[in-house]
Scaffold this motif. Structure first.
Motif, mmCIF file in Angstrom:
data_model
loop_
_atom_site.group_PDB
_atom_site.id
_atom_site.type_symbol
_atom_site.label_atom_id
_atom_site.label_comp_id
_atom_site.label_asym_id
_atom_site.label_seq_id
_atom_site.Cartn_x
_atom_site.Cartn_y
_atom_site.Cartn_z
ATOM 1 N N LYS A 296 1.269 -31.003 14.192
ATOM 2 C CA LYS A 296 -0.150 -30.636 14.239
ATOM 3 C C LYS A 296 -0.563 -29.924 12.952
ATOM 4 O O LYS A 296 -1.597 -30.240 12.359
ATOM 5 C CB LYS A 296 -0.400 -29.735 15.449
ATOM 6 C CG LYS A 296 -1.845 -29.322 15.629
ATOM 7 C CD LYS A 296 -1.990 -28.487 16.894
ATOM 8 C CE LYS A 296 -2.748 -27.246 16.551
ATOM 9 N NZ LYS A 296 -2.853 -26.315 17.660
ATOM 10 N N VAL B 240 -0.732 -32.462 10.077
ATOM 11 C CA VAL B 240 -1.954 -33.278 10.117
ATOM 12 C C VAL B 240 -3.151 -32.461 9.651
ATOM 13 O O VAL B 240 -3.992 -32.945 8.886
ATOM 14 C CB VAL B 240 -2.171 -33.842 11.544
ATOM 15 C CG1 VAL B 240 -3.548 -34.454 11.697
ATOM 16 C CG2 VAL B 240 -1.110 -34.861 11.868
ATOM 17 N N GLU B 241 -3.227 -31.197 10.076
ATOM 18 C CA GLU B 241 -4.331 -30.332 9.645
ATOM 19 C C GLU B 241 -4.300 -30.134 8.135
ATOM 20 O O GLU B 241 -5.345 -30.172 7.475
ATOM 21 C CB GLU B 241 -4.263 -28.985 10.354
ATOM 22 C CG GLU B 241 -4.656 -29.040 11.810
ATOM 23 C CD GLU B 241 -4.473 -27.706 12.505
ATOM 24 O OE1 GLU B 241 -4.053 -26.730 11.854
ATOM 25 O OE2 GLU B 241 -4.751 -27.642 13.713
ATOM 26 N N ASN B 242 -3.120 -29.928 7.582
ATOM 27 C CA ASN B 242 -3.011 -29.746 6.135
ATOM 28 C C ASN B 242 -3.366 -31.027 5.391
ATOM 29 O O ASN B 242 -3.961 -30.978 4.320
ATOM 30 C CB ASN B 242 -1.604 -29.289 5.757
ATOM 31 C CG ASN B 242 -1.353 -27.851 6.153
ATOM 32 O OD1 ASN B 242 -2.284 -27.082 6.345
ATOM 33 N ND2 ASN B 242 -0.095 -27.490 6.288
ATOM 34 N N LEU B 243 -2.983 -32.175 5.948
ATOM 35 C CA LEU B 243 -3.343 -33.455 5.327
ATOM 36 C C LEU B 243 -4.852 -33.646 5.315
ATOM 37 O O LEU B 243 -5.421 -34.104 4.336
ATOM 38 C CB LEU B 243 -2.692 -34.604 6.088
ATOM 39 C CG LEU B 243 -1.451 -35.210 5.451
ATOM 40 C CD1 LEU B 243 -0.813 -36.205 6.389
ATOM 41 C CD2 LEU B 243 -1.768 -35.845 4.144
ATOM 42 N N GLU B 244 -5.513 -33.280 6.417
ATOM 43 C CA GLU B 244 -6.962 -33.410 6.475
ATOM 44 C C GLU B 244 -7.638 -32.495 5.461
ATOM 45 O O GLU B 244 -8.661 -32.849 4.892
ATOM 46 C CB GLU B 244 -7.467 -33.095 7.884
ATOM 47 C CG GLU B 244 -7.117 -34.163 8.901
ATOM 48 C CD GLU B 244 -7.493 -33.760 10.310
ATOM 49 O OE1 GLU B 244 -8.002 -32.636 10.509
ATOM 50 O OE2 GLU B 244 -7.284 -34.572 11.225
ATOM 51 N N LYS B 245 -7.064 -31.341 5.235
ATOM 52 C CA LYS B 245 -7.646 -30.408 4.271
ATOM 53 C C LYS B 245 -7.450 -30.882 2.842
ATOM 54 O O LYS B 245 -8.295 -30.647 1.995
ATOM 55 C CB LYS B 245 -7.024 -29.023 4.431
ATOM 56 C CG LYS B 245 -7.444 -28.323 5.699
ATOM 57 C CD LYS B 245 -6.774 -26.981 5.811
ATOM 58 C CE LYS B 245 -7.086 -26.311 7.131
ATOM 59 N NZ LYS B 245 -6.375 -25.047 7.284
ATOM 60 N N THR B 246 -6.332 -31.541 2.569
ATOM 61 C CA THR B 246 -6.048 -31.938 1.192
ATOM 62 C C THR B 246 -6.709 -33.244 0.809
ATOM 63 O O THR B 246 -6.917 -33.493 -0.367
ATOM 64 C CB THR B 246 -4.537 -32.067 0.956
ATOM 65 O OG1 THR B 246 -3.987 -32.986 1.891
ATOM 66 C CG2 THR B 246 -3.850 -30.739 1.079
ATOM 67 N N ASN B 247 -7.043 -34.107 1.766
ATOM 68 C CA ASN B 247 -7.671 -35.389 1.446
ATOM 69 C C ASN B 247 -9.181 -35.213 1.347
ATOM 70 O O ASN B 247 -9.928 -35.576 2.238
ATOM 71 C CB ASN B 247 -7.330 -36.440 2.496
ATOM 72 C CG ASN B 247 -5.896 -36.860 2.421
ATOM 73 O OD1 ASN B 247 -5.275 -36.705 1.378
ATOM 74 N ND2 ASN B 247 -5.371 -37.389 3.496
#
Length: 127
Positions: A68, A71-78
């Motif tokens: 989780k 995924v949150e970090n991926l959403e922040k970086t993209n």
């Protein structure tokens, strides 16, 4: 003070990296208490669970939390960045400002081809 801060930061990085290892160590230390309190298979001693069901749940929960957060970090970086391109429009004619003059040096300049020269390193002087 700097050493203390460095060690503290290093410790936090290590605890994040070895989350499952920490869970296993805490389980081994408190295995008797976990077996007596949280084990789902207390009434089935032939299974020899000894609290491993609780450990499996905790490890699965830790993996889900880690996924989780990933995924949150991926959403922040993209993050996409869109920019509007402006076109440069020239309304005036170049010939209105008068004739273009060039420096005569640039008109007569002919570049040499240094690629054809052979590099010879300096010779050692024997004295």
């Amino acid at each position: 003070m700097k050493r203390f801060i460095c060690l503290l930061l290093l410790l936090t990085l290590i605890t994040q990296s070895f989350n499952k290892l920490g869970l296993i160590l805490a389980f081994k230390v408190n295995q008797e208490y976990i077996t007596a309190s949280f084990c789902e298979n207390k009434d089935k001693p032939e299974m020899n669970c000894n609290g491993r069901c609780f450990l499996a749940k905790k490890i699965k929960q830790a993996e889900q939390n880690e996924e989780k957060h990933r995924v949150e970090n991926l959403e922040k970086t993209n993050i996409l960045f869109f920019c509007r391109m402006n076109k440069l429009e020239v309304n005036e004619s170049v010939s209105e400002n008068g004739p273009l003059t060039f420096n005569p040096f640039y008109l007569k300049f002919k570049p040499s081809l240094f690629a054809n020269d052979i590099f010879k390193p300096p010779q050692k002087l024997s004295a």
